[in-house]
Design a protein around this motif. Structure first.
Motif, short mmCIF file in Angstrom:
data_model
loop_
_atom_site.label_atom_id
_atom_site.label_comp_id
_atom_site.label_asym_id
_atom_site.label_seq_id
_atom_site.Cartn_x
_atom_site.Cartn_y
_atom_site.Cartn_z
N ARG A 528 2.13 -9.41 16.89
CA ARG A 528 2.72 -8.41 16.01
C ARG A 528 2.51 -8.82 14.57
NH1 ARG A 528 7.95 -9.81 14.01
NH2 ARG A 528 8.57 -11.91 14.66
N SER A 529 2.52 -7.86 13.70
CA SER A 529 2.40 -8.13 12.28
C SER A 529 3.63 -7.63 11.56
CB SER A 529 1.14 -7.47 11.71
OG SER A 529 1.19 -6.07 11.86
N ILE A 530 4.04 -8.36 10.54
CA ILE A 530 5.15 -7.95 9.69
C ILE A 530 4.53 -7.37 8.43
CG2 ILE A 530 7.18 -8.71 8.40
CD1 ILE A 530 7.48 -10.95 10.45
N ASP A 531 4.71 -6.07 8.23
CA ASP A 531 4.03 -5.39 7.14
C ASP A 531 4.97 -4.39 6.51
OD1 ASP A 531 4.06 -3.38 9.11
OD2 ASP A 531 2.10 -4.04 9.85
N ALA A 532 4.38 -3.38 5.85
CA ALA A 532 5.18 -2.41 5.11
C ALA A 532 5.60 -1.27 6.03
CB ALA A 532 4.39 -1.88 3.93
N GLY A 533 6.47 -1.56 6.98
CA GLY A 533 6.99 -0.51 7.85
C GLY A 533 5.92 0.17 8.67
N GLY A 534 4.97 -0.59 9.21
CA GLY A 534 3.92 0.00 10.02
C GLY A 534 2.65 0.29 9.26
N SER A 535 2.66 0.16 7.95
CA SER A 535 1.46 0.34 7.12
C SER A 535 1.12 -0.98 6.46
CB SER A 535 1.69 1.42 6.06
OG SER A 535 1.98 2.67 6.65
N SER A 536 -0.10 -1.07 5.99
CA SER A 536 -0.53 -2.33 5.38
C SER A 536 0.05 -2.46 3.98
CB SER A 536 -2.05 -2.38 5.31
OG SER A 536 -2.57 -1.30 4.56
N PHE A 537 0.41 -3.69 3.61
CA PHE A 537 0.71 -3.98 2.23
C PHE A 537 -0.55 -3.79 1.40
CE2 PHE A 537 4.12 -6.81 4.05
CZ PHE A 537 5.19 -6.10 3.53
N ILE A 538 -0.39 -3.46 0.15
CA ILE A 538 -1.53 -3.31 -0.75
C ILE A 538 -2.16 -4.69 -0.95
CG2 ILE A 538 -2.28 -2.65 -3.07
CD1 ILE A 538 0.05 -0.66 -3.11
N GLY A 539 -3.47 -4.77 -0.72
CA GLY A 539 -4.18 -6.04 -0.82
C GLY A 539 -4.34 -6.75 0.49
N GLY A 540 -3.77 -6.21 1.56
CA GLY A 540 -3.85 -6.85 2.86
C GLY A 540 -4.23 -5.86 3.94
N ALA A 541 -4.00 -6.26 5.16
CA ALA A 541 -4.29 -5.41 6.32
C ALA A 541 -3.11 -5.50 7.27
CB ALA A 541 -5.56 -5.87 7.02
N SER A 542 -2.87 -4.41 7.98
CA SER A 542 -1.84 -4.41 9.00
C SER A 542 -2.50 -4.54 10.36
CB SER A 542 -1.02 -3.11 8.94
OG SER A 542 -0.11 -3.06 10.02
N SER A 543 -2.24 -5.64 11.04
CA SER A 543 -2.82 -5.86 12.36
C SER A 543 -2.09 -5.10 13.44
CB SER A 543 -2.83 -7.36 12.70
OG SER A 543 -3.62 -8.06 11.77
N GLY A 544 -0.97 -4.49 13.08
CA GLY A 544 -0.22 -3.73 14.07
C GLY A 544 0.39 -4.63 15.12
N ALA A 545 0.38 -4.16 16.34
CA ALA A 545 0.97 -4.92 17.43
C ALA A 545 0.22 -4.62 18.72
CB ALA A 545 2.45 -4.58 17.60
N ALA A 546 0.28 -5.56 19.64
CA ALA A 546 -0.29 -5.37 20.97
C ALA A 546 0.47 -6.25 21.95
CB ALA A 546 -1.78 -5.72 20.98
N HIS A 547 0.86 -5.64 23.04
CA HIS A 547 1.56 -6.37 24.09
C HIS A 547 1.00 -5.89 25.42
CE1 HIS A 547 4.57 -7.78 21.19
NE2 HIS A 547 4.55 -6.55 20.71
N GLY A 548 0.55 -6.81 26.23
CA GLY A 548 0.02 -6.42 27.51
C GLY A 548 -0.34 -7.62 28.36
#
Length: 911
Positions: A528-548
């Motif tokens: 999981r990634s900690i970001d701007a409420g599901g969107s990427s911070f400015i200057g970065g990337a949001s890796s989102g989440a994956a569970h499986g």
């Protein structure tokens, strides 16, 4: 030869002479009065075989019986569970063993594999900065890293924790490696998923006795990339129990982009390239209703292309990193024919990369970043939609990566009626973390750019000045908008495997060898990634989440049938796989080996393969990134293109892209064909040559390809729901979901020659040449799209390309040992490439020059066990060739090396 042939033969003790350094006369003398002879199966391999019987000759029996039975079991090669009695593989295998590992001076597995001729494309390492994550992968045949299976001691290992797509080579300490076998052929029938391009099998030390202490220090001639490595290995025991322990520490210094002429500027116009500097500058790009302005010491003035910003002042070209590891191997004999074993390994890796301060693109980043007309810092009395500002007050972005990996294997193995069996249980775990600092929270910035009526509604809102000169954003403003992103990922694997192999029966032409086994495996990914409420911070990337997770059950079998005695063999393998998330698949392999003469082997094979979709491919959500792409609508002829609403902004090179998983994905599939010859002339006993043709055809390739979506949208008006544009024709967002849509065909030739000579005058001399040629690399992004031949081209991975695919990649070297002195000299060659890009609104092509480097090492060993070596890589200080379309540092860091001339020393003690 067979065990029962050897067990009835004795020869007296003899003193054998080798006057010219050749072993052949000694072997002839040793076997003269027996029914045995020998044949060379390689430059360092001799097989003792039975003499061919003359017509009418009767079988002789030896009157003497040995005190102990001699059992010859052979050795299994990568690509098969069978233990061949002769080193005859039906596929090409590169073996990197001692002393080859020592003479290279390499200190990591990825560094060792990077210059192998069969390795091309988008492998990663700490040379990959913007877009890297501290891991290292290998890419055979130019196919993605997920198409090359990495094994340790012939067993599958856990994938990296950032996405589970491939094994991280940085979690394998080179100090614990005995040899590396690279199988350049598909092997899904033997090993299952991922082995489409080939297999890298890393064999660790297990039977080492004594003490080995090794140290290494090196740095570039320019004083950076200071690297040190220390390792201690101990092994010992008795006839029943053996224990080995290895400890290692590795630390690599950085190289900054500004410290090399190839990478110090993103403005490549003087080199024949384009200006890749950023529109987001510290002075700002401010688009008003009637003009674009920027800050200057004398106030606002009209913005020009010369105001673009050179972000290379801050970036890393080689990431500083460190790794510590501990490896333990235990063997204990329970009975004469059964023993228990255990292997445990723990690795800690850390790296830190620097990137330029965060850029803000108010029109294209997340959130409503319009600067309100009544913002207290807005002197223009109008809403401003498009501001591009480099917030250097935040300081450079710093990316910290860390991985902790644990592997444990334990089991039993033994011998039963000439059959060998092995039962292994494994538990692997890796946790990867990434922290990117000095980013900007888009939602806080959105509030901070509005007027007092909005900002005052939030008690902690601090207005931010994006329109001022450098330094106008003070600490209070920075504290309000500063953010950091975090990614935390875990990959787990647990498995139980049972394998047995041995003679299935005897036919007139020889023994029929067979192997069979079953494997149960559980794979799990969670990140999981900690970001701007599901969107990427400015200057970065949001890796989102994956569970499986998935459960996998597999059964497999192999057979080798001699059709003609010592002349012709038919080999077959099949593996059936049952995956809990997508279903079943079965993959066979057939091969023929024909030896028309003792010195010549002809081999051919056909196999099918598959690569299961990764758990990230199937389960990821919320992945968002600013991708480096090209929009055809930025060209001057945009009005002529169906999907363009006029000419888009030419200064943009990054586009907000959202990726997504797809639980309905199916495996990628392949057909692998190979045909080769191996020549080992008996009258030229130190010589070995091979030539192998390969052909890989791959379908249902999993791809996202945002560049393909943009091209189809601009040129044909397609995918308007996935490529979202505003009224001015500029892309605001790209939505790319993984699909089984691609196809590839890779065809080429591998060639190798080796020669070894031993004499009293010259000592031991070894020479080798290894080359790989890509004849064609056909790539189709989606059904109905054009088929492109990527052979000899470079398309940066940042643009969704396959990287560097040179027609030829080769190395050659000579190694000498005389008395206490050793020396090695190696040449690496990468063929020229072609790249295409847009220059002055024209689509142009240019050549990327070929690249040749020379490595030298000289070593001296003393009888007390000490060995000292000094070496230099890239002796003539050859800079990597310039690539106009390369985003990172103006060259392809995945193929070339930026350090320049590099000196190192090693000191070791063995007893």
């Amino acid at each position: 030869m067979q065990a029962d042939s050897a067990s009835s033969i004795q020869v007296p003790k003899q003193q054998l002479e080798t006057p010219d350094g050749s072993i052949a006369p000694a072997l002839q003398q040793l076997l003269a009065k027996t029914e045995l002879t020998f044949t060379h199966t390689g430059t360092n391999a001799v097989a003792v075989v039975a003499k061919e019987k003359q017509s009418g000759q009767e079988e002789n029996e030896s009157p003497l019986l040995p005190e102990e039975e001699v059992i010859v079991t052979g050795r299994s090669l990568t690509g098969s569970h069978l233990r061949y009695l002769k080193l005859d593989s039906y596929a090409p295998i590169d073996v990197l063993a001692q002393p080859e590992l020592e003479i290279t001076g390499a200190q990591t597995v990825s560094e060792l594999l990077k210059f192998l001729p069969a390795v091309s494309g988008n492998s990663t390492s700490t040379s990959v900065t913007n877009g890297g994550n501290g891991t290292a992968t290998v890419t055979l045949r130019g196919l993605p890293a997920s198409n090359t299976l990495v094994l340790i001691n012939g067993r599958r290992i856990v994938s990296n924790g950032f996405g589970g797509e491939a094994a991280d080579l940085n979690t394998i300490p080179l100090s614990a490696v005995d040899r590396i076998e690279v199988l350049k052929d598909g092997a899904s029938a033997v090993y299952g998923s991922d082995a489409i391009a080939g297999v890298v099998n890393i064999i660790l030390r297990r039977d080492f006795d004594g003490l080995s202490v090794n140290s290494y220090y090196g740095q570039s001639e320019r004083g950076d990339q200071e690297t040190s490595s220390y390792s201690v290995t101990w092994g010992g025991g008795n006839e029943n129990t053996h224990l080995m322990l290895s400890l290692a520490d590795y630390r690599q210094g950085e190289v900054l982009s500004r410290d090399r002429s190839i990478s110090d500027s993103a403005d490549n116009r003087t080199r024949g390239g384009t200006d890749l500097r950023s529109a987001a500058s510290p002075q700002g790009f401010i688009a008003l209703a009637d003009e674009v302005v920027t800050n200057s010491p004398d106030g606002y003035r009209t913005w020009t292309m010369e105001d673009l910003y050179n972000f290379r002042e801050y970036t890393s070209a080689l990431v500083p990193s460190e790794r510590q590891s501990i490896y333990l191997a235990l063997n204990h004999r329970l009975q004469d024919d059964t023993q228990a074993f255990a292997e445990a390994m723990a690795i800690r890796t850390r790296s830190a990369a620097a990137m330029a301060p965060t850029p803000v693109f108010t029109r294209f980043d997340n959130g409503d970043l319009t600067i309100a007309s009544d913002n207290i810092y807005n002197p223009f009395n109008e809403d401003i939609l498009d501001v591009r500002k480099r917030v250097i007050e935040l300081g450079p972005r710093a990316q910290h990566n860390g991985t902790d990996t644990f592997r444990f294997n334990a089991g039993l193995k033994g011998l039963m009626d000439d059959w060998q069996w092995e039962l292994t249980a494994a538990a692997h775990y890796t946790r990867a973390r990434e922290r990117l600092t000095n980013l900007i929270d888009p939602y806080r910035l959105s509030l901070a750019l509005k007027g007092p009526d909005i900002c005052s509604e939030n008690s902690d809102c601090v207005p931010v000045n994006l329109l001022g000169t450098t330094g106008s954003i003070d600490e209070q403003q920075l504290d309000y908008i500063r953010a950091s992103s975090y990614v935390d990922g875990v990959s787990r694997m647990a498995s139980v495997t049972y394998i047995a192999d041995g003679p299935l029966g005897k036919i007139p032409s020889g023994d029929v060898l067979a192997a069979a086994g079953v494997e149960l495996r559980r794979e799990e990914i969670s990140f999981r990634s900690i970001d701007a409420g599901g969107s990427s911070f400015i200057g970065g990337a949001s890796s989102g989440a994956a569970h499986g997770y998935r459960l996998i059950g597999e059964s497999f079998a192999e057979i080798s049938i001699p059709l003609l005695t010592e002349r012709l063999w038919l080999d077959g393998a099949v593996r059936y796989s049952d995956y809990s998330d997508f279903g079943t698949t079965a993959n066979p392999k057939l091969a023929l080996r024909w030896r028309p003469w003792p010195s010549l082997l002809v081999r051919a094979s056909y196999a099918t393969g598959f690569k299961a979709p990764t758990l990230v491919d199937m389960n990821q959500t919320g992945y968002q990134s600013q991708e480096f792409l090209f929009d055809p609508c930025t060209n001057s002829d945009a009005a002529l293109l169906t999907g363009c609403n006029g000419q888009a902004d030419q200064s943009r090179i990054q586009y907000l892209t959202e990726f997504g998983g797809n639980p309905g994905l199916q495996p990628e599939t392949s057909d692998n064909r190979s045909l080769g010859i191996v020549w080992t002339p008996g009258d030229f006993t130190g010589f070995h040559a091979s030539l192998d043709l390969y052909d890989i055809r791959q379908n249902d390739v999993i791809d996202t390809s945002p560049q393909y979506l943009i091209n189809e949208n601009a040129n044909n008006g397609l995918f308007s729901d996935r490529v979202q544009r505003d009224a001015g024709g500029d892309i605001t967002r790209i939505v790319a979901t993984r699909l089984n849509i691609g196809a590839r065909e890779v065809r080429g030739v591998d060639a190798s020659m080796r020669y070894q000579h031993l004499s009293k005058e010259l000592g031991l001399i070894r020479w080798s040449m290894n080359g790989s040629h890509i004849n064609r690399y056909l790539n189709q992004l989606a059904p109905g799209s054009p088929i492109e031949d990527l052979t000899g081209t470079f398309v940066d991975s940042a643009s969704g390309g396959a990287g560097s695919l040179p027609e030829w990649k080769a190395n050659t070297g000579v190694y000498m040992q005389r008395g206490r002195w050793e020396g090695g000299y190696t040449i690496h060659y990468v063929d020229s490439l072609e790249e295409s890009f847009t220059l002055d609104n024209e689509f142009v092509s240019r050549d990327i020059h070929s690249w040749t480097t020379h490595d030298v090492q000289i070593a001296y060993a003393v009888p007390t066990g000490f060995r000292f070596a000094i070496g230099v890589d890239n002796l003539i200080d050859k800079a990597p060739p310039f690539a106009a379309s390369a985003f990172n540092d103006n060259f392809d860091a995945r193929t070339y090396d930026i350090a320049g001339r590099y000196w190192y020393t090693t000191f070791s003690f063995n007893m």
